[in-house]
Design a protein around this motif. Structure first.
Motif, short mmCIF file in Angstrom:
data_model
loop_
_atom_site.label_atom_id
_atom_site.label_comp_id
_atom_site.label_asym_id
_atom_site.label_seq_id
_atom_site.Cartn_x
_atom_site.Cartn_y
_atom_site.Cartn_z
N MET A 1 0.82 -1.21 0.00
CA MET A 1 0.00 0.00 0.00
C MET A 1 0.86 1.26 0.00
SD MET A 1 -2.93 -1.21 -0.35
CE MET A 1 -3.81 0.35 -0.27
N SER A 2 1.96 1.23 0.77
CA SER A 2 2.86 2.39 0.81
C SER A 2 3.47 2.64 -0.56
CB SER A 2 3.96 2.17 1.84
OG SER A 2 3.43 2.04 3.13
N SER A 3 3.83 1.57 -1.25
CA SER A 3 4.41 1.70 -2.59
C SER A 3 3.40 2.30 -3.56
CB SER A 3 4.86 0.33 -3.09
OG SER A 3 5.35 0.40 -4.39
N LYS A 4 2.14 1.86 -3.46
CA LYS A 4 1.10 2.39 -4.34
C LYS A 4 0.84 3.87 -4.06
CE LYS A 4 -1.43 -1.89 -5.34
NZ LYS A 4 -2.71 -2.60 -5.25
N VAL A 5 0.84 4.24 -2.78
CA VAL A 5 0.61 5.64 -2.42
C VAL A 5 1.74 6.52 -2.94
CG1 VAL A 5 0.52 7.25 -0.47
CG2 VAL A 5 -0.81 5.14 -0.40
N ARG A 6 2.98 6.06 -2.77
CA ARG A 6 4.12 6.83 -3.27
C ARG A 6 4.06 6.98 -4.79
NH1 ARG A 6 7.03 3.75 0.60
NH2 ARG A 6 7.65 2.29 -1.04
N HIS A 7 3.68 5.90 -5.48
CA HIS A 7 3.56 5.96 -6.94
C HIS A 7 2.46 6.93 -7.36
CE1 HIS A 7 3.69 4.55 -11.08
NE2 HIS A 7 2.38 4.37 -11.03
N LYS A 8 1.34 6.92 -6.65
CA LYS A 8 0.22 7.80 -6.98
C LYS A 8 0.59 9.26 -6.78
CE LYS A 8 -4.70 8.41 -5.97
NZ LYS A 8 -5.86 7.94 -5.15
N ILE A 9 1.32 9.54 -5.67
CA ILE A 9 1.75 10.92 -5.40
C ILE A 9 2.72 11.39 -6.47
CG2 ILE A 9 3.08 12.36 -3.80
CD1 ILE A 9 1.90 10.68 -1.52
N ALA A 10 3.66 10.50 -6.86
CA ALA A 10 4.63 10.87 -7.88
C ALA A 10 3.96 11.16 -9.21
CB ALA A 10 5.65 9.74 -8.04
N MET A 11 2.99 10.33 -9.59
CA MET A 11 2.26 10.54 -10.85
C MET A 11 1.45 11.82 -10.80
SD MET A 11 3.14 8.25 -12.96
CE MET A 11 1.90 8.62 -14.21
N LYS A 12 0.87 12.12 -9.66
CA LYS A 12 0.08 13.34 -9.52
C LYS A 12 0.94 14.57 -9.69
CE LYS A 12 -3.28 15.50 -6.43
NZ LYS A 12 -3.98 15.41 -5.11
N ARG A 13 2.15 14.51 -9.13
CA ARG A 13 3.08 15.65 -9.27
C ARG A 13 3.50 15.83 -10.72
NH1 ARG A 13 7.08 14.65 -4.05
NH2 ARG A 13 5.61 15.44 -2.45
N ILE A 14 3.73 14.71 -11.39
CA ILE A 14 4.14 14.80 -12.79
C ILE A 14 3.03 15.38 -13.65
CG2 ILE A 14 4.72 13.42 -14.83
CD1 ILE A 14 6.16 11.48 -12.91
#
Length: 512
Positions: free
Chosen positions: A487-500
């Motif tokens: 779940m932590s990995s998915k959250v970090r990926h989602k945040i990174a994509m949102k920033r991009i």
């Protein structure tokens, strides 16, 4: 070598100090007052426990683990599968038969089941499932599917056992699975799996190296259930249990016999491993003398460490555990449940095999699963399991009310977490239920059961089962770590994509 021993002793001190401090503090209160003789004996035994764990951990590191690795690698490289599985079966049977944890459990139920028959049955169960575990690695099969299949068989047999009117053996059957993977077998079997997995190779070699302990914990349960079906049934006379537990004064009077008996048992257990290893040395391994000398020194450390550990547990911890449970149950049942949770948090730290597992997990995963995370997960799991066992004993209901939901949750989690977490979790269940569980926690629960039921309860169904609980709860807590990581990995990926995606186009540099 001296520096390494000092380091191991420091680690052992940190592990044993919490449980020793809690018991001694409790002994000065009205909750469970102990005599000065009992307090001094327990404190001295705690010191010897530290020395025993330190010596054992050093011996496991320089001898037991390398031996298992060499055997796994050498037999796999020989490409003789028949030889590999034959050696695994024989070693699984013989080492289990000599495992001290199993003898402790068998002696406590000898009034309803021949202890040697029980021990041999459990050994055969371990041998058969060690073969299946090795074939899983060689054939690169999914551990989760195998676990699901065999647990379905296990619970089906449990239902048949209950329907046959012999359900009072159910808790004992599940306890048998927990005590088989003790301090002698764990370092060797885990390293055996790692040696086989790394030799076979594949992209999931690290993941495949785990799971042997998990499989070896299922075999004894099924074997004892089948044995119980062939028995006449029965219940343990509480007076028989009371006769089996000595007071501290009686233990001190027979300490010489305890030492000799422990030396004999440990010598047999280690001797079986050493004999097989040297047979393989002259036929397959051909290791240089320098490595053999190092292994010899490590075996000596392992031998003396385990003897000191087991004698300290038998003389000081076993009688004190029984008396603590008895006194605290008479004082207050809710307080006993809270105490069970607290003592469970720290008792797992003093299990020798747990240190071996944590070290190998951190090394194999490259730090992906940290040692501190494993310690916290195991501590919480064991604390909860002991507390739940006491609640079950107070309200008199079947252990299946815990085991069925618990295993359904743990098997269900295996679909949502990385497979390596599932393998580590099921291995941890077998490792957590070591000699201190069978020689301190089980006596504590038995003592409490005698007090709660006025000495007339069915100890076989109400007190036994705590080892099974200690083996089950880590499956959930450690897989929860895996779920958290996903779940932590998915959250970090989602945040990174949102920033991009939300970045200003003017900040983008175009190259022509």
């Amino acid at each position: 070598m001296a520096k390494a021993l000092i380091l191991k002793l420091k680690e052992a001190l940190i592990s044993v100090l919490p449980i020793a401090a809690i018991v001694l503090i409790i002994s000065f209160t009205p909750l469970a007052p102990l005599s000065s003789t009992e307090q001094i004996t327990f404190a001295v035994c705690a010191v010897f426990l530290i020395l025993g764990i330190g010596l054992f951990n050093l011996g496991a590191e320089i001898a037991m683990t390398p031996m298992g690795g060499y055997v796994g690698t050498g037999l796999t490289k020989s490409k003789k599968v028949i030889v590999l599985i034959s050696v695994c079966f024989i070693m699984g049977v013989l080492i289990t038969v000599a495992e001290p944890d199993l003898s402790v459990l068998a002696d406590q139920v000898s009034s309803v089941m021949n202890n040697m028959v029980l021990i041999v049955t459990v050994g055969v169960g371990v041998g058969i499932f060690l073969i299946l575990a090795v074939l899983k690695i060689v054939l690169k099969k999914d551990l989760s599917l195998l676990l699901m299949f065999f647990y379905m068989i296990l619970f089906a047999l449990s239902a048949i056992l209950i329907e046959s009117g012999k359900g009072n053996f159910l808790a004992l059957s599940f306890d048998s699975g927990g005590v088989t993977t003790g301090p002698i077998t764990v370092p060797f079997i885990m390293a055996l799996g790692f040696g086989i997995a790394t030799t076979v190779g594949g992209r999931n070699a690290n993941e495949n190296s785990f799971g042997l302990i998990a499989m070896c914990s299922i075999g004894p349960i099924i074997a004892v259930i089948v044995l119980a079906m062939c028995s006449n049934g029965g219940s343990i006379d509480p007076n028989t249990i009371l006769e089996g537990y000595e007071t501290v004064e009686e233990s001190l009077a027979t300490v010489g016999y305890a030492v000799l008996d422990t030396v004999k048992n440990v010598a047999i257990a280690l001797g079986l491993i050493v004999v097989f290893f040297f047979i393989l040395q002259f036929t397959v391994l051909k290791l240089p003398r320098q490595k053999l000398a190092q292994i010899g020194i490590g075996i000596a450390y392992t031998f003396f460490g385990l003897v000191i550990f087991l004698v300290a547990v038998e003389v000081g911890f076993m009688p004190i555990g029984f008396k603590l449970g008895n006194l605290m149950a008479e004082f207050s049942e809710p307080v006993l449940a809270v105490f069970g949770f607290i003592i469970g948090l720290v008792v797992v730290l003093a299990e020798p095999a747990v240190h071996v597992l944590n070290k190998q997990v951190e090394e194999v995963t490259g730090g992906g699963v940290k040692k501190i995370e494993m310690v916290l997960a195991l501590s919480i799991a064991v604390g909860v399991s002991i507390c739940l066992s006491i609640i079950r004993m107070i309200f008199h209901f079947s252990i299946l009310y815990y085991l069925i939901p618990g295993y359904l949750i743990s098997l269900g989690l295996s679909f949502f977490v990385p497979r390596i977490y599932t393998a580590i979790a099921f291995d941890s269940g077998g490792v957590a239920s070591g000699p201190l569980t069978s020689s301190f926690i089980l006596p504590l629960i038995v003592g409490a059961c005698v007090a709660i039921n006025g000495g007339a309860g069915n100890i076989l169904t109400e007190a036994f089962g705590v080892v099974a609980m200690v083996a089950m709860t880590p499956l959930i807590t450690i897989q929860t770590l895996g779920f958290k990581a996903v779940m932590s990995s998915k959250v970090r990926h989602k945040i990174a994509m949102k920033r991009i995606l939300s970045a200003d186009d003017e900040q983008i540099i175009y190259f022509k």
